[in-house]
Enzyme design. Structure first.
Site, PDB file in Angstrom:
ATOM      1  N   ARG A 259       0.836  -1.186   0.000  1.00  0.00           N
ATOM      2  CA  ARG A 259       0.000   0.000   0.000  1.00  0.00           C
ATOM      3  C   ARG A 259       0.878   1.246   0.000  1.00  0.00           C
ATOM      4  O   ARG A 259       1.990   1.240   0.529  1.00  0.00           O
ATOM      5  CB  ARG A 259      -0.927   0.031   1.237  1.00  0.00           C
ATOM      6  CG  ARG A 259      -2.241  -0.739   1.074  1.00  0.00           C
ATOM      7  CD  ARG A 259      -3.121  -0.075   0.025  1.00  0.00           C
ATOM      8  NE  ARG A 259      -4.420  -0.695  -0.102  1.00  0.00           N
ATOM      9  CZ  ARG A 259      -4.698  -1.709  -0.920  1.00  0.00           C
ATOM     10  NH1 ARG A 259      -3.740  -2.242  -1.637  1.00  0.00           N
ATOM     11  NH2 ARG A 259      -5.907  -2.191  -1.015  1.00  0.00           N
ATOM     12  N   GLU A 288      -1.830   7.626  -7.538  1.00  0.00           N
ATOM     13  CA  GLU A 288      -1.848   6.508  -8.479  1.00  0.00           C
ATOM     14  C   GLU A 288      -2.746   6.832  -9.669  1.00  0.00           C
ATOM     15  O   GLU A 288      -3.927   7.133  -9.479  1.00  0.00           O
ATOM     16  CB  GLU A 288      -2.324   5.240  -7.771  1.00  0.00           C
ATOM     17  CG  GLU A 288      -1.331   4.779  -6.709  1.00  0.00           C
ATOM     18  CD  GLU A 288      -1.774   3.531  -5.956  1.00  0.00           C
ATOM     19  OE1 GLU A 288      -2.948   3.118  -6.115  1.00  0.00           O
ATOM     20  OE2 GLU A 288      -0.953   2.971  -5.221  1.00  0.00           O
ATOM     21  N   HIS A 307       0.060  -0.241  -9.435  1.00  0.00           N
ATOM     22  CA  HIS A 307      -0.828  -0.952  -8.513  1.00  0.00           C
ATOM     23  C   HIS A 307      -1.558  -2.094  -9.226  1.00  0.00           C
ATOM     24  O   HIS A 307      -2.777  -2.241  -9.139  1.00  0.00           O
ATOM     25  CB  HIS A 307      -1.840   0.004  -7.879  1.00  0.00           C
ATOM     26  CG  HIS A 307      -2.354  -0.481  -6.552  1.00  0.00           C
ATOM     27  ND1 HIS A 307      -2.892   0.360  -5.606  1.00  0.00           N
ATOM     28  CD2 HIS A 307      -2.412  -1.721  -6.011  1.00  0.00           C
ATOM     29  CE1 HIS A 307      -3.273  -0.332  -4.547  1.00  0.00           C
ATOM     30  NE2 HIS A 307      -2.995  -1.607  -4.776  1.00  0.00           N
TER      31      HIS A 307
END
Length: 360
Positions: A259, A288, A307
């Site tokens: 994370r 992101e 991600h």
């Protein structure tokens, strides 16, 4: 009239459905295939781009909310917090798309009597393999080699000398579903010494999962590779800053597929520019996707991905199946196996009874 009375009596007294809502997308079609096959479940799709007031007119009748944990996919109005929950009087469960739940106010769910569940373990293989791929690519200096060849940069082969993973020490932060699989892969394939920092597991459990339990400082000082597999919480936010990177071995590599916010991006950049660390593999970012001019993206010792470590066809299918089956169990009255806030259970049972009594 008698005919009307007979017609009314012939209408079956069927219970109202369990209502589940999601926005825009699901992880995999199998999620909808499982739920749509059940007549007791009604699935509604809404759009984040839709009218907020109209959406909440629908949301207020929902019993379950299938939610995303990707912060940049989630408009503020639909983040699960006290304000959101106050507008959802019938809500009994928030079910995350994956393992992460850092976009949810867990305490607010507990206070509201709402279950919070995730799908931990469903994408463990995908993330573990991604982390391993990053480790190998960094040690073998594959991205640098690729860039040098493509740009025609003059070099001697020794300029790109890499290292083997065989026999190295791998430090794993968080020895849950993903961390234990990384331990299995690195020990089994490369005979690595595996260290683990996980304050929630004892030494015997760590050993069963293929790792030696150590303190955080020991892991930093002795690991050739440090890989992060813990959730982002108040305990782990900012866990890796300038001091922690300085304590890592000279020439070590850092991998984070967990994370954002667990490592400080500026501090990592400095540790790489100074060549104290040899490389970093990053699947998670403060923003992101990261902006193209992000300082870390300017370093050829950084491997970047947006991600997507857990975004494989196989992982998505497993996660979606777990989510659908867990929801069906909750609707049937079962205690879910992946309950994040177990202390909510007594309060949840009271609310469930009230919602069932007034379900329309």
């Amino acid at each position: 009239p008698a005919g009307q009375a007979e017609a009314q009596m012939s209408i079956p007294n069927t219970p109202q459905p369990w209502r589940l809502v999601y926005f825009d997308f699901v992880q995999h079609p199998v999620f909808l295939e499982i739920l749509n096959a059940r007549p007791e479940v009604e699935v509604t799709k809404l759009s984040f781009a839709g009218d907020t007031a109209a959406n909440f007119e629908i949301l207020r009748r929902m019993h379950a909310y299938q939610a995303t944990s990707v912060k940049d996919d989630l408009p503020p109005a639909y983040m699960v917090n006290a304000e959101f929950l106050a507008r959802m009087p019938n809500l009994l469960v928030v079910s995350m798309h994956g393992a992460g739940y850092d976009t949810v106010d867990v305490a607010a769910c507990t206070e509201a009597g709402v279950l919070l569940v995730n799908q931990s373990g469903g994408n463990a293989e995908g993330v573990a393999e991604h982390a391993l791929a990053m480790m190998l690519s960094l040690l073998k200096r594959i991205p640098e080699s690729d860039a040098w060849v493509r740009t025609g940069r003059p070099h001697k082969r020794a300029d790109l000398m890499g290292r083997d993973l065989l026999g190295k020490t791998v430090g794993i932060v968080g020895l849950g579903n993903i961390g234990r699989r990384v331990a299995e892969l690195t020990r089994g394939l490369f005979r690595c010494r595996v260290l683990a920092y996980d304050p929630y597991l004892d030494a015997a459990t760590c050993a069963e999962r293929g790792a030696e339990k150590v303190e955080f400082a020991t892991l930093l000082a002795e690991s050739d590779v440090v890989t992060v597999h813990c959730p982002r919480t108040a305990e782990t936010e900012g866990m890796f800053g300038a001091a922690e990177f300085a304590r890592m071995k000279q020439g070590a590599v850092f991998v984070n597929t967990a994370r954002f916010g667990i490592h400080d991006e500026a501090a990592l950049h400095e540790a790489l520019v100074s060549k104290h660390l040899a490389g970093a593999g990053l699947d998670v970012w403060q923003r992101e996707p990261p902006p193209k001019d992000h300082p870390l993206l300017g370093l050829d010792t950084v491997i970047a991905s947006p991600h997507v470590a857990g975004v494989t066809e196989d992982s998505r299918a497993r996660v979606a199946q777990i989510a659908a089956e867990q929801l069906l169990g909750i609707f049937a009255g079962e205690r879910p196996p992946r309950l994040i806030n177990p202390e909510v259970w007594p309060r949840y049972l009271e609310r469930r009874a009230a919602v069932l009594a007034n379900r329309d």
